[in-house]
Design a protein around this motif. Sequence first.
Motif, PDB file in Angstrom:
ATOM      1  N   SER A  75       0.792  -1.148  -0.199  1.00  0.00           N
ATOM      2  CA  SER A  75      -0.182  -0.186  -0.028  1.00  0.00           C
ATOM      3  C   SER A  75       0.833   1.342  -0.034  1.00  0.00           C
ATOM      4  CB  SER A  75      -0.941   0.032   1.206  1.00  0.00           C
ATOM      5  OG  SER A  75      -0.359   0.254   2.500  1.00  0.00           O
ATOM      6  N   GLN A  78       1.016   4.017  -4.923  1.00  0.00           N
ATOM      7  CA  GLN A  78      -0.204   3.875  -5.799  1.00  0.00           C
ATOM      8  C   GLN A  78       0.017   4.533  -7.404  1.00  0.00           C
ATOM      9  OE1 GLN A  78      -1.280   4.725  -2.640  1.00  0.00           O
ATOM     10  NE2 GLN A  78      -1.043   2.558  -2.489  1.00  0.00           N
ATOM     11  N   ALA A  80       0.294   7.644 -10.471  1.00  0.00           N
ATOM     12  CA  ALA A  80      -0.655   8.436 -10.872  1.00  0.00           C
ATOM     13  C   ALA A  80      -1.385   7.746 -12.066  1.00  0.00           C
ATOM     14  CB  ALA A  80       0.053   9.868 -11.141  1.00  0.00           C
ATOM     15  N   LEU A  81      -2.420   7.083 -11.545  1.00  0.00           N
ATOM     16  CA  LEU A  81      -3.159   6.641 -12.738  1.00  0.00           C
ATOM     17  C   LEU A  81      -3.963   7.323 -13.343  1.00  0.00           C
ATOM     18  CD1 LEU A  81      -3.560   2.967 -10.478  1.00  0.00           C
ATOM     19  CD2 LEU A  81      -1.638   3.653 -12.138  1.00  0.00           C
ATOM     20  N   VAL A  84      -7.845   8.072 -12.164  1.00  0.00           N
ATOM     21  CA  VAL A  84      -8.251   8.110 -10.782  1.00  0.00           C
ATOM     22  C   VAL A  84      -7.561   9.363 -10.208  1.00  0.00           C
ATOM     23  CG1 VAL A  84      -7.531   6.990  -8.604  1.00  0.00           C
ATOM     24  CG2 VAL A  84      -7.821   5.519 -10.693  1.00  0.00           C
ATOM     25  N   TYR A  86      -7.545  10.697  -7.011  1.00  0.00           N
ATOM     26  CA  TYR A  86      -6.543  10.766  -6.103  1.00  0.00           C
ATOM     27  C   TYR A  86      -6.342   9.382  -5.464  1.00  0.00           C
ATOM     28  CZ  TYR A  86      -5.592  11.742  -1.381  1.00  0.00           C
ATOM     29  OH  TYR A  86      -4.706  11.903   0.039  1.00  0.00           O
ATOM     30  N   THR A  87      -4.977   8.945  -6.141  1.00  0.00           N
ATOM     31  CA  THR A  87      -4.850   7.336  -5.761  1.00  0.00           C
ATOM     32  C   THR A  87      -4.400   7.165  -4.511  1.00  0.00           C
ATOM     33  OG1 THR A  87      -2.457   7.796  -6.498  1.00  0.00           O
ATOM     34  CG2 THR A  87      -3.939   6.987  -8.299  1.00  0.00           C
ATOM     35  N   SER A  88      -4.097   8.108  -3.772  1.00  0.00           N
ATOM     36  CA  SER A  88      -3.618   7.650  -2.295  1.00  0.00           C
ATOM     37  C   SER A  88      -4.704   7.675  -1.361  1.00  0.00           C
ATOM     38  CB  SER A  88      -2.477   9.107  -1.901  1.00  0.00           C
ATOM     39  OG  SER A  88      -1.983   8.584  -1.053  1.00  0.00           O
ATOM     40  N   PHE A  92      -9.124   3.831  -2.397  1.00  0.00           N
ATOM     41  CA  PHE A  92      -8.385   3.268  -3.735  1.00  0.00           C
ATOM     42  C   PHE A  92      -7.169   2.547  -2.973  1.00  0.00           C
ATOM     43  CE2 PHE A  92      -5.541   3.419  -6.924  1.00  0.00           C
ATOM     44  CZ  PHE A  92      -6.297   2.968  -8.121  1.00  0.00           C
ATOM     45  N   CYS A  93      -6.517   2.988  -2.235  1.00  0.00           N
ATOM     46  CA  CYS A  93      -5.315   2.446  -1.418  1.00  0.00           C
ATOM     47  C   CYS A  93      -5.783   0.909  -1.114  1.00  0.00           C
ATOM     48  CB  CYS A  93      -4.887   3.196  -0.344  1.00  0.00           C
ATOM     49  SG  CYS A  93      -3.410   2.577   0.355  1.00  0.00           S
ATOM     50  N   TRP A  96      -6.259  -1.077  -4.399  1.00  0.00           N
ATOM     51  CA  TRP A  96      -5.109  -1.067  -5.231  1.00  0.00           C
ATOM     52  C   TRP A  96      -4.072  -2.349  -4.435  1.00  0.00           C
ATOM     53  CZ3 TRP A  96      -1.972   0.149  -8.967  1.00  0.00           C
ATOM     54  CH2 TRP A  96      -0.541   0.102  -9.063  1.00  0.00           C
ATOM     55  N   SER A 322       6.667   3.537  -8.916  1.00  0.00           N
ATOM     56  CA  SER A 322       6.055   3.197 -10.025  1.00  0.00           C
ATOM     57  C   SER A 322       6.938   2.053 -10.690  1.00  0.00           C
ATOM     58  CB  SER A 322       5.566   4.083 -10.734  1.00  0.00           C
ATOM     59  OG  SER A 322       4.543   4.755 -10.282  1.00  0.00           O
TER      60      SER A 322
END
Length: 430
Positions: A75, A78, A80-81, A84, A86-88, A92-93, A96, A322
């Motif tokens: 975790s 994440q 920058a997808l 999405v 706010y991946t953090s 979502f975390c 993920w 990443s």
Amino acid sequence: MSATPSRLLIKDGTLIDGSGRGPATNSLIIVEGNRITQTGPVDGSARPQNADDTVIDAAGKFILPGLIDAHCHISLHQGALPGVRYTSRAEFCTLWAAYAIGRVLRAGVTSIVVPGGKWFTDVTVREAVEVGLIEGPRMVVASRALSNYGGIFDPDPYPAFEGTPADTAGVLCNTRDEFIRETRRQCKRGVDLIKIADSYWGDIQTCADDEIAAVADEAHRHNVKVAIHSRGSTSTRAAAKAGVDLIYHGDLATEADLDIVAKAGMPIAPVLTSPWIGSTHGIGTRTGERLAAQLRTSYRMIRNARDRGIPVLAGSDTGNASAFAHGKWHGKEAELFVSEIGMTPMEAILANTSGNAWLMGLDGEVGVVAPGKLADIVIWNSNPLADITVLQRPGEISAVVKDGRIVERAAHGFRKLVDDPPRARRLASG
Ligand SMILES: [Zn+2]
């Protein structure tokens, strides 16, 4: 209903069992439930006994224990997808993390140590795996790393704000009492491991000796292990004296420091894959050059550590950024152990299997394919003793068995999203 329980039979392959014994051809492995009940040469028991038995023909293939990665974040990052916002964010975390552990498992990694992540996401995901809600490797997990001003998880050395927001992987502890309080809080929430984080490069020691010792004392009273991100000389020495369970990195440790580590008895996981990836991606940049230099120092240090009999554990730092995609790099450490440290391929296999089992709290239970052990088994198409880089090619896996069950791999594939991930915001090395 049949009186005999259904069995999994793996036959005719070459068994490299994780004990250090040489390869055994024409092997038969029998699994009942989640345990291995028999290993040996193929004999009459290789025939199915009831209709529910599954037979895997492993002729021409290589049967190994599932890999154990001693440094795999889930975790922490994440990226920058696209699509999405706010991946953090916590929701979502968690999604993920649930996705990422599937990729790890399908790459032949049946156990991981997660030294740091966001919130208690990794605890939740570990529990979800344990109760069968989602499929994933066995997990030993930490939460946010305990770090003080200037430590690697103090998010910004020149902050517009001070402190660590909830979605970061570090939590600021600037006094001994704060270290103890956070250790207690994390133990209460179900971590298996406390991660202390000293400075980014090891050029300064950010965690005081008595803070490290206080965390070790507190965590151990809760039967929780302690690991430290320690690149520096004095921090590594302090960690050894404090009796932490595992030192990550340790690259600037001198021979005198290593004498103290050897006497104290804890292992070092150098995590060479991380600076290797960073220096390879960052060729020509200042950070890339610095990581290349760090890697050379690490090679020298870990050879010195091995000369002193210090156990060397294998961890990849997958999931740190990443560039460290889940499922891609777990076998790289084995190659570096062979090419740069002087291990034999067999020693590198042991470092990635049975050698990491105690850290999982499963010493003698996983990491070896033998009767009575938990059935974590991976079947590879090529021989890693002949070419250790096989272990970093999940495409060469023909089956993954975790806890006695064959992992479904075909339906998932390796999706574009993570195979070709967005660029790392920075090449961290936690
Ligand atoms: Zn890390």
